[in-house]
Write a protein that holds these residues in place. Structure first.
Motif, PDB file in Angstrom:
ATOM      1  N   ASN A 129       0.855  -1.171   0.000  1.00 49.56           N
ATOM      2  CA  ASN A 129       0.000   0.000   0.000  1.00 49.56           C
ATOM      3  C   ASN A 129       0.894   1.224   0.000  1.00 49.56           C
ATOM      4  OD1 ASN A 129      -1.535   2.247   1.648  1.00 49.56           O
ATOM      5  ND2 ASN A 129      -3.085   0.918   0.766  1.00 49.56           N
ATOM      6  N   TRP A 190      -1.481  -5.405   5.977  1.00 50.21           N
ATOM      7  CA  TRP A 190      -1.813  -4.391   4.982  1.00 50.21           C
ATOM      8  C   TRP A 190      -1.577  -3.010   5.572  1.00 50.21           C
ATOM      9  CZ3 TRP A 190      -6.591  -1.243   4.417  1.00 50.21           C
ATOM     10  CH2 TRP A 190      -6.581  -0.504   3.228  1.00 50.21           C
ATOM     11  N   ARG A 236      -8.533  -8.850  -0.817  1.00 51.16           N
ATOM     12  CA  ARG A 236      -9.710  -8.058  -1.174  1.00 51.16           C
ATOM     13  C   ARG A 236     -10.736  -8.076  -0.040  1.00 51.16           C
ATOM     14  NH1 ARG A 236     -12.434 -10.376  -6.258  1.00 51.16           N
ATOM     15  NH2 ARG A 236     -12.803 -12.086  -4.789  1.00 51.16           N
ATOM     16  N   ARG A 239      -9.563  -5.646   2.675  1.00 50.22           N
ATOM     17  CA  ARG A 239      -9.627  -4.242   2.237  1.00 50.22           C
ATOM     18  C   ARG A 239     -11.057  -3.729   2.169  1.00 50.22           C
ATOM     19  NH1 ARG A 239      -5.403  -5.873  -1.473  1.00 50.22           N
ATOM     20  NH2 ARG A 239      -7.034  -6.303  -3.008  1.00 50.22           N
ATOM     21  N   GLU A 240     -11.997  -4.608   1.820  1.00 45.26           N
ATOM     22  CA  GLU A 240     -13.372  -4.161   1.651  1.00 45.26           C
ATOM     23  C   GLU A 240     -14.186  -4.207   2.939  1.00 45.26           C
ATOM     24  OE1 GLU A 240     -15.141  -6.337  -1.519  1.00 45.26           O
ATOM     25  OE2 GLU A 240     -13.822  -5.474  -3.061  1.00 45.26           O
ATOM     26  N   ARG A 268     -12.604  -0.201   0.174  1.00 38.89           N
ATOM     27  CA  ARG A 268     -11.696  -0.827  -0.787  1.00 38.89           C
ATOM     28  C   ARG A 268     -10.681   0.150  -1.333  1.00 38.89           C
ATOM     29  NH1 ARG A 268     -13.473  -4.088  -6.330  1.00 38.89           N
ATOM     30  NH2 ARG A 268     -11.348  -4.671  -6.954  1.00 38.89           N
ATOM     31  N   GLY A 272      -4.654   3.268   3.332  1.00 34.39           N
ATOM     32  CA  GLY A 272      -4.401   2.640   4.620  1.00 34.39           C
ATOM     33  C   GLY A 272      -4.313   3.674   5.723  1.00 34.39           C
TER      34      GLY A 272
END
Length: 360
Positions: A129, A190, A236, A239-240, A268, A272
């Motif tokens: 990220n 992440w 994914r 993140r979502e 999404r 970050g």
């Protein structure tokens, strides 16, 4: 031979622990004669370690910089630390992923079985990220407990710290929520933060938890059978998730606004270190930070939607300034000619005379 090898390894450890050693001090610590110490130093030099002699009364030794990489000697904590660092190393250099994978494989091949198991417990996914930043520290014991529960498929029992996000800085005071029981399935990193993907046995639903907020309990719970994951792409999935427990990163400027977009979409694409709160009815609140208020405003502009309840006033002012600046921009249709350049002023000569007047 075994005793000699152990002594040489101890000598290397002592040289790494201090900038310089007196010869007599080293011999005393190793319980050998000065002659044996010199032989052991020569052995280290043959192995590639640049051991330098120090001149002076009594003499001494120090570990210098070498021309090639000698064999490494690591203790348990160092080995685990390197294994974790290799898995979470930012991939900012082209081709480094392959080198990292080979280094991690080499390290695990020579690890004792107990350390290899501990490093494999932390088999995790690392997502890159552009907004990575320093994250809250994670207790090593917690990380090992979570990793071991994943590998051995045992229910993880723990207390969980609830965040209190604020616009004035980092999260405020925390409070312990009631004990939780989850089936841990995967670790993921992440934007510098560690997440656990798990199945909550009490809520009977999948959840994403921040690892640094886990306070695990001993002993672990019963074993479980792995379930089908909620998404083939766990990156994914994390993140979502708007409810992954994030708090705003410690940027100089942090703002908040309600967006007319669903939380899953905003989560999404939000950078970050931002916070997304699901408000239902297809709306959500986004808390995000940057180095300046103009930067925060720019992040909201990227979502191209109506904003409500903008806080604080500095962010609202920055948004008005951005709107005014671009509202007066010279824009053309695709393929159109650019606007004419503004007329240039004629340079004024010193003394106020006109060109060619002869005035000095």
């Amino acid at each position: 031979m075994a005793r000699t090898s152990a002594r040489i390894l101890r000598l290397l450890s002592l040289l790494e622990a201090r900038a310089e050693w007196g010869g007599d001090d080293l011999a005393t610590r190793l319980e050998v004669s000065p002659r044996t110490l010199r032989r052991d130093v020569d052995t280290l030099r043959e192995l590639g370690y640049p051991v330098e002699a120090i001149k002076g009364p009594g003499g001494g030794y120090r570990l210098g910089a070498g021309s090639r990489l000698p064999p490494l000697v690591l203790d348990d904590d160092q080995a685990i630390a390197i294994a974790v660092a290799l898995q979470t190393a930012p991939a900012t250099v082209a081709g480094i992923d392959d080198a990292v994978a080979r280094a991690l494989t080499t390290l695990r091949q020579v690890m004792p079985a107990r350390l290899r198991a501990a490093s494999e417990d932390l088999d995790l996914t690392t997502l890159r990220n552009y907004w990575e930043f320093s994250a809250p520290p994670i207790d090593v014991a917690t990380l090992r407990a979570v990793g071991a529960a994943i590998r051995t498929q045992h229910v993880l029992r723990f207390d969980y710290l609830a965040p209190e996000p604020t616009l004035d800085g980092p999260a405020g005071d925390h409070e312990l929520r009631p004990p939780r029981r989850v089936e841990p399935h995967h670790l993921l990193v992440w934007a510098g933060r560690w997440y656990l993907v798990a199945y909550d046995l009490d809520d009977r639903a999948w959840t994403v938890l921040r690892v640094e907020r886990i306070r695990h309990r001993e002993p672990p719970g019963p074993s479980f059978v792995r379930r089908a994951l909620p998404d083939e792409d766990l990156g994914r999935y994390v993140r979502e998730r708007a409810d992954r427990g994030d708090t705003a990163a410690q940027w100089p400027c942090v703002g908040s606004a309600v967006l007319e977009l669903p939380a899953t979409l905003v989560a999404r694409w939000a950078p970050g270190g931002s916070v997304v709160e699901d408000l239902a009815d297809g709306r959500c609140r986004l808390v995000v930070g940057a180095w300046s208020w103009a930067g925060v405003a720019g992040l909201y502009v990227t979502f191209d939607t109506q904003l409500y309840d903008v806080q604080p006033p500095e962010l609202a002012a920055a948004l008005r300034q951005v709107a005014a600046r671009f509202g007066g921009a010279h824009l053309t249709d695709a393929g159109g000619a650019p606007p004419p350049a503004p007329p240039r002023r004629s340079p004024r000569r010193r003394g106020g005379g006109s060109a060619g007047s002869g005035t000095r």
